[in-house]
Design an enzyme around this catalytic site. Sequence first.
Site, PDB file in Angstrom:
ATOM      1  N   GLN A   1     -24.655   1.205   4.949  1.00  0.00           N
ATOM      2  CA  GLN A   1     -25.646   0.139   4.902  1.00  0.00           C
ATOM      3  C   GLN A   1     -26.540   0.314   3.681  1.00  0.00           C
ATOM      4  OE1 GLN A   1     -27.415  -0.455   8.693  1.00  0.00           O
ATOM      5  NE2 GLN A   1     -29.126  -1.644   7.921  1.00  0.00           N
TER       6      GLN A   1
ATOM      7  N   SER B   1     -22.575   7.712   6.043  1.00  0.00           N
ATOM      8  CA  SER B   1     -23.108   7.185   7.287  1.00  0.00           C
ATOM      9  C   SER B   1     -22.139   6.189   7.908  1.00  0.00           C
ATOM     10  CB  SER B   1     -24.479   6.565   7.016  1.00  0.00           C
ATOM     11  OG  SER B   1     -25.174   6.403   8.205  1.00  0.00           O
ATOM     12  N   LEU B   2     -22.467   4.898   7.912  1.00  0.00           N
ATOM     13  CA  LEU B   2     -21.550   3.894   8.468  1.00  0.00           C
ATOM     14  C   LEU B   2     -20.173   4.019   7.834  1.00  0.00           C
ATOM     15  CD1 LEU B   2     -20.887   1.232   9.988  1.00  0.00           C
ATOM     16  CD2 LEU B   2     -21.667   0.039   7.940  1.00  0.00           C
TER      17      LEU B   2
ATOM     18  N   ARG C   1     -22.858   0.704  17.693  1.00  0.00           N
ATOM     19  CA  ARG C   1     -23.779   1.489  16.886  1.00  0.00           C
ATOM     20  C   ARG C   1     -24.857   0.596  16.277  1.00  0.00           C
ATOM     21  NH1 ARG C   1     -23.641   2.795  11.264  1.00  0.00           N
ATOM     22  NH2 ARG C   1     -24.137   4.978  10.797  1.00  0.00           N
TER      23      ARG C   1
ATOM     24  N   HIS D   1     -32.026   8.515  12.289  1.00  0.00           N
ATOM     25  CA  HIS D   1     -31.508   9.836  11.947  1.00  0.00           C
ATOM     26  C   HIS D   1     -32.559  10.925  12.141  1.00  0.00           C
ATOM     27  CE1 HIS D   1     -27.745   8.366  10.489  1.00  0.00           C
ATOM     28  NE2 HIS D   1     -28.353   7.538   9.696  1.00  0.00           N
TER      29      HIS D   1
ATOM     30  N   GLN E   1     -24.094  12.450  14.292  1.00  0.00           N
ATOM     31  CA  GLN E   1     -24.647  11.810  13.103  1.00  0.00           C
ATOM     32  C   GLN E   1     -26.082  11.346  13.322  1.00  0.00           C
ATOM     33  OE1 GLN E   1     -22.606   8.383  11.720  1.00  0.00           O
ATOM     34  NE2 GLN E   1     -21.550   9.434  10.076  1.00  0.00           N
TER      35      GLN E   1
END
Length: 813
Positions: free
Chosen positions: A12, A89-90, A114, A194, A242
């Site tokens: 993202q 990440s994603l 998610r 996070h 994560q």
Amino acid sequence: MTRQSAWLFPGQGAQRRGMGRELFDRYPDAMAAADRILGFSVRELCLGDAAERLTDTRYLQPALFVVNELTRRAYADREPAPDYLAGHSLGEYNALLAADAFDFETGLALVARRGELMGRATGGAMTAVVGPGAARIVDLLAEAGIDDVDLANLNSTEQVVLSGPAESLRRAAGAVTAAGAGRCVPLRVSAAFHSRYMADAVREFAAFLAGFELRDPRIPVIANVTARPYRPGEVGRLLAAQVHSAVRWSESMGHLRSLGVDRVVEQGPGRVLTGLWDAAVKDAANRSTAEPWPVAGSTPVPAAAAAAPDGAPTAGRPAPAVPVHAVPAAAPAGGAEPPLSGVRAVGGTARPASGPPAAGPTGVAPERLGSAAFRADYGVRYAYLAGSMYKGIASTELVARMARAGLLGYFGTGGLRTERIEAAIATLRAELGPDGRFGMNLLHALHDPPLEEATVRLFLRHRVRFVEASGFTQPTRALVLYRLSGAHRDGTGRAVAPNRLLAKVSRPEVATAFMEPPPETLVRGLLAEGLLTAAEAEAGRALPLAGEVCAEADSAGHTDAAAAYTLMPATTGLRDRIVAERGYPDGIRVGAAGGLGAPESLAAAFVLGADFVVTGSVNQCTPQAGTSEAVKDLLARADVQDTGYAPAGDMFEIGARVQVLRRGTLFAARANKLYQVYRQYDGLEAIDAKLRRTIEDGWFHRELEQVWKETREYYLRAGRPQEVERAEQDPGHRMALVFRWYFVHSTRMAMRGDPAERVNFQIHTGPAIGAFNRFAAGTALADWRNRHVDAVAEALMAGAARVLQDRFSSLAG
């Protein structure tokens, strides 16, 4: 060293309007699957008028996942596969998809969930630190005494993202500026992603991941959490982790270099990751170490490697709105599930407690309460079900909302015609898709066995796999037909049945009947009629009639007013004995229902050995319940002592009872009086004149003969002339049918919310609603308009876990 290549997938922050334009027409099958699974058009989102939603995490993350994957497919058509894969990440989901850890549709389902969890999170903030002194951030935070901020993205020695409370981030920015370490750019995000503050999302996503089969990658994938390739069996755990682990991107790039990677290809929109790779190459040339960051746990900042946005800012530029992927994490390294410590239940919502989370001795989490096998078989995040409420009060809206939250509810079929039930099934299929999970109730039709069997045939025709049986005192043909249809022996010879039957019971002898195999006389009868095959009958003889038996104590509606403290041990004891005697390979799960209106009640149920819990009364006072606002207003004001018992309309003659709301209505008193009259008099004509006038003028607002006329017409229209014939020959039965009219009328008036009939409202509820009202007092959930059925589930389960955590900690202390 052999030259190696890697493909990198952005997260993202890499999105842009128009992304994927040149790809969508090349892969129509993938686009059709994506639109079907997501429920919106990815093309329209990226190219059309809906493009403004690209700032909404719920839409952006799955859309970017699709564009990344189509980019990879186009490149893979002309280039060989890489030696390594990595995603920021994603983007890690795209890397795992490219490595065949799961298929495209599974990846979309994971990413959509998610994005939903991330979009729901609120509170806290994030700040990017960009500059040559960013690598000093750990020391700067320690020197400033800031211990409640977590490192999120560790992108390079000149790029870091922090996550935590807004005020603490302002202090951190001041410390960075004062030290001349770089610029601080607040990010446009809704929560502290996070970080330790994502505990709720962590638990939810971990449970969701557990419902999928995830394979080991065929091509090495560098994990964000460890900066090393995934090892066998790690995919689910690390994807979950994560959320509370930093995206260690700088380390990941350094490790790729150490493996001989000298060429990377970015598979997606933009060139953010290419810039970070170039920065890593440059940094490696100027430094003696490829790991400028402390590994998680070695820093003085608690949980310092605990959170990171999707798609970090590009090196050397002002940080854009750094994409944040709040990946719901499951278990910290070592495999233990995250504890509830550090999360305080406030007003029914789990919120971060102030200060760093303290590890408790037990690590109780709501996902771990009850039976793991139950959660897997029912496909739910929690061992928690929303039970049925008759006449569609447990509505399609309620059941669909539970399903979308990763939970399961039962539609209330009691008192409805089969056409209405079939329409409800069609609605749920349309809203949830062909594989959506939902349940339907089967209420015992004491006076109409054909209706019961017709309902079961409807369930079988539409492949309804979850049925809640209530009001039964013994097995019936319909129950056996449902349970054994499709039963068979698997490849190992084990008896299995695709239809899951959950039986609500309040007496040991009824529990025993459901725990034993189906009665042989009923099996033989269905076999003789061709309704069961020989294989189904044979397999069924090795199965319990109900795989799940729910001990129902002090509940709404039909009840024996049993006490959970005695009913639960009796039921689990029966289960243990019968399973041992019968040798059922899958055992029998015992649940608890009734009185479950506060976290303490759910905690007690699990301590008593419940494999799952089923709520009822609390769900009637939610926006999704199919009853009137007037009823919900009354329920929201109820206390634990405001219920009473009345005759059950469908079992009026035998004196069965239901529990109803007493405060604000006279239904209980009037219904009990009607049953007393039925027992005292031989027929309507024998009733005392004064009492008759009271019933007609004060309660029914019509003459009894008029009620009989309406009742007679109803039974004739319903194709049940035998009831009319019997009533015309038996004055007592005629009186019973007339009095039963009042029970139907009082329910109808309550569901309509007719203010002129409020004193006659029949509202089935137990004292659990009073307990929940006390639990919710002073919070947003005090207003029933905020009590969405999934929010009630979250509040009760998170609260139950917290209660157990506190109790165990207290005992250990």
